[in-house]
Design a protein around this motif. Structure first.
Motif, short mmCIF file in Angstrom:
data_model
loop_
_atom_site.label_atom_id
_atom_site.label_comp_id
_atom_site.label_asym_id
_atom_site.label_seq_id
_atom_site.Cartn_x
_atom_site.Cartn_y
_atom_site.Cartn_z
N THR A 51 0.98 -1.08 0.06
CA THR A 51 -0.06 -0.10 0.02
C THR A 51 0.94 1.27 -0.05
O THR A 51 1.63 1.74 0.95
N ALA A 52 0.76 2.15 -1.04
CA ALA A 52 1.49 3.42 -1.09
C ALA A 52 0.56 4.65 0.03
O ALA A 52 -0.63 4.22 0.53
N ASP A 54 -0.75 7.31 -0.61
CA ASP A 54 -2.00 7.44 -0.78
C ASP A 54 -3.20 6.67 -1.08
O ASP A 54 -4.10 6.71 -1.63
N TYR A 56 -3.01 3.68 -2.82
CA TYR A 56 -2.75 2.91 -4.04
C TYR A 56 -2.19 1.62 -3.54
O TYR A 56 -1.20 1.63 -2.78
#
Ligand SMILES: Cc1cc2nc3c(=O)[nH]c(=O)nc-3n(C[C@H](O)[C@H](O)[C@H](O)COP(=O)(O)OP(=O)(O)OC[C@H]3O[C@@H](n4cnc5c(N)ncnc54)[C@H](O)[C@@H]3O)c2cc1C
Lengths: 246, 201
Positions: A51-52, A54, A56
């Motif tokens: 998971t980034a 933001d 994503y």
């Protein structure tokens, strides 16, 4: 065919990275300790979710290479794909102490446990060795009398994953046969130059006809190897495949 | 929770909006299968509709080719995470197969059967109403054996394991009976947009 995956919901868990090892120039292993992990069947895989900041997310599947051993940890072996999204992240960014999200164990077909018996024939190309290694390690621990043959194809001697362990097992285990192909390298003791071929399959099955055959690797590798196994006279319903290209 | 150091190779919005959760776009055409590829000759091919255990219609290859063929271009999504956009198939819609057989779908559940013994269950409503076909061609060419030729089911709105390769028949069942992967921990319905990968997802 027996069915082993129980109908329980697969939840996402954090897994702490406990150890990282360079296995070959292109493969690193990651020992993970997933929270609340119970056990798995040799041959299964996990799904990883990254998971980034933001939100994503990217998901990929990775086979478990360690045997179900009650340690509460699992070992993954990840080959770096140039230009890929997830495997270069593992190679370049992940460090001991990081948390990685995963769920599993997954897969109720490409499995082996002691009650399945043998002989078993394992055919792996490149990182397709990973679930086969779990099966081999598990068999050595719980049913070493079950005859097992591994036909393993790698590009070169340097790219043989778990090379020393495999050679040691060949030397120590009277019921384990190892046939190595080096697809882009010269032959050396006990290792054949060139791709997997009909001769190796015939050699593997002449003394011990496999009850079950497991084939894992890239798409083209699995197509070629499973076609060869069928051509050698093995019953297609006894051949199980796992394709990394999807 | 964010993963330390992960940025990702995010797709453009145009692509991202067409990708169900957890999927990534591929330009190749990967393969998923549980065993070796069966090489089914068209001379030996047939397609049977059954109501329970009773066969109600059957076609050989030549007869099947005479049924109305249409094109269907759709995005497809494999549970192993890849998606592929605009895959162009042609074949016979399930609606037309039933019309040709002179029946209406007799039950709410269907089990697709393949030459290698593979099965997968699909609610009948997801096969009719222009949603699914038995495909014989991919991008204008006969479907190759690795991709399910001579004929495969195409149910593009569900995960692609529901689109049974090497199909040989559809069986209407009174109950929702789990197929091959559904017995092995995969979801009974398999909607990619609800990320129904595994049992109870
Ligand atoms: C059941 C299962 C088990 C698996 N087990 C293992 C395992 O044990 N070990 C292992 O190493 N792998 C395993 N895999 C494969 C793994 O899941 C990934 O597919 C692999 O690590 C590649 O992921 P990636 O994100 O690095 O590459 P991706 O981003 O998916 O790309 C794959 C390739 O396509 C190219 N590519 C794709 N998109 C682009 C783009 N936009 N621009 C440029 N290039 C692009 C990349 O260069 C790369 O070579 C398994 C797969 C499955 C299905």
């Amino acid at each position: 065919m027996d069915v082993k995956a129980g109908p329980q919901r697969l939840v996402w868990r954090n897994a702490a990275v406990e150890a990282i090892e360079v296995l070959t120039p292109r493969v690193k292993s990651f020992r993970l300790r997933p929270e609340g992990w119970t056990t798995f069947t040799a041959g299964q895989h996990v799904d990883i979710r990254l998971t980034a900041e933001d939100g994503y997310q990217a998901q990929r599947s990775y086979s478990i290479g360690s045997a179900p051993d009650g340690s509460g940890t699992i070992e993954l072996a990840i080959e770096v794909m140039t230009g890929g999204e997830v495997s270069p992240f593992f190679h370049e960014i992940v460090e001991i102490g990081d948390d990685i999200e995963l769920r599993g164990p997954i897969g109720g077909h490409f499995n082996w446990s002691a009650e399945d018996g043998g002989p078993i024939l394992l055919i792996g190309g490149g990182s397709g060795l990973v679930p086969l290694m779990s099966i081999l390690r598990h068999r050595a621990a719980v049913a070493p009398q079950v005859p097992a043959t591994l036909i393993y194809s790698a590009r070169s001697y340097e790219e043989l994953i778990w090379r020393e362990e495999l050679l040691r097992r060949r030397a120590d285990d009277p019921h384990f046969r190892l046939i190595i192909h080096l697809s882009r390298d010269a032959a050396r003791d006990g290792m054949i130059a060139g791709r997997i071929d009909a001769e190796s399959i015939e050699e593997a099955i002449e003394t011990a006809r496999p009850l079950t055959t497991y084939v894992c690797g890239s798409n083209p590798f699995v197509s070629v190897a499973s076609d060869l196994a069928v051509a050698a006279g093995l019953d297609p319903s006894t051949i199980r495949t796992e394709r990394y290209g999807g | 929770m964010a993963t330390r150091g992960f940025v990702g190779r995010r797709p453009s919005d145009e692509i991202g909006n067409r990708l169900p959760p957890g999927q990534y776009l591929t330009e190749d055409f990967p393969v998923l299968s549980a065993g070796p590829t069966p090489h089914v000759k068209i001379e030996n091919w047939s397609f049977t509709i059954k109501n329970g255990i009773r066969p109600v219609a059957k076609w050989n290859w030549d007869e099947f080719q005479k049924l109305p063929h249409v094109k269907l271009t759709r995005d497809i999504h494999c549970v192993t995470k890849w998606s592929k956009f605009n895959t162009a198939w042609s074949g016979v819609m399930i609606d037309d197969i039933l019309a040709e057989a002179g029946i209406e779908a007799p039950t709410a559940f269907t089990l697709a059967h393949s030459y290698d013994g593979y099965t997968t269950n699909i609610p009948t409503a997801d096969l009719i109403g222009g949603k699914a076909m038995v495909a014989t061609h991919y991008e204008g060419q006969p479907i190759t054996p690795d991709h399910g030729g001579p004929a495969r089911l195409l149910v593009p709105h569900l995960y692609f394991w529901k689109s049974a390769k090497w199909i040989t028949g559809l069986q209407f069942t009174s109950r929702d009976e789990a197929g091959f992967w559904e017995l092995r921990g995969y979801h009974m319905y398999g909607d990619p947009w609800r990320e129904q990968r595994f049992t109870d997802d």
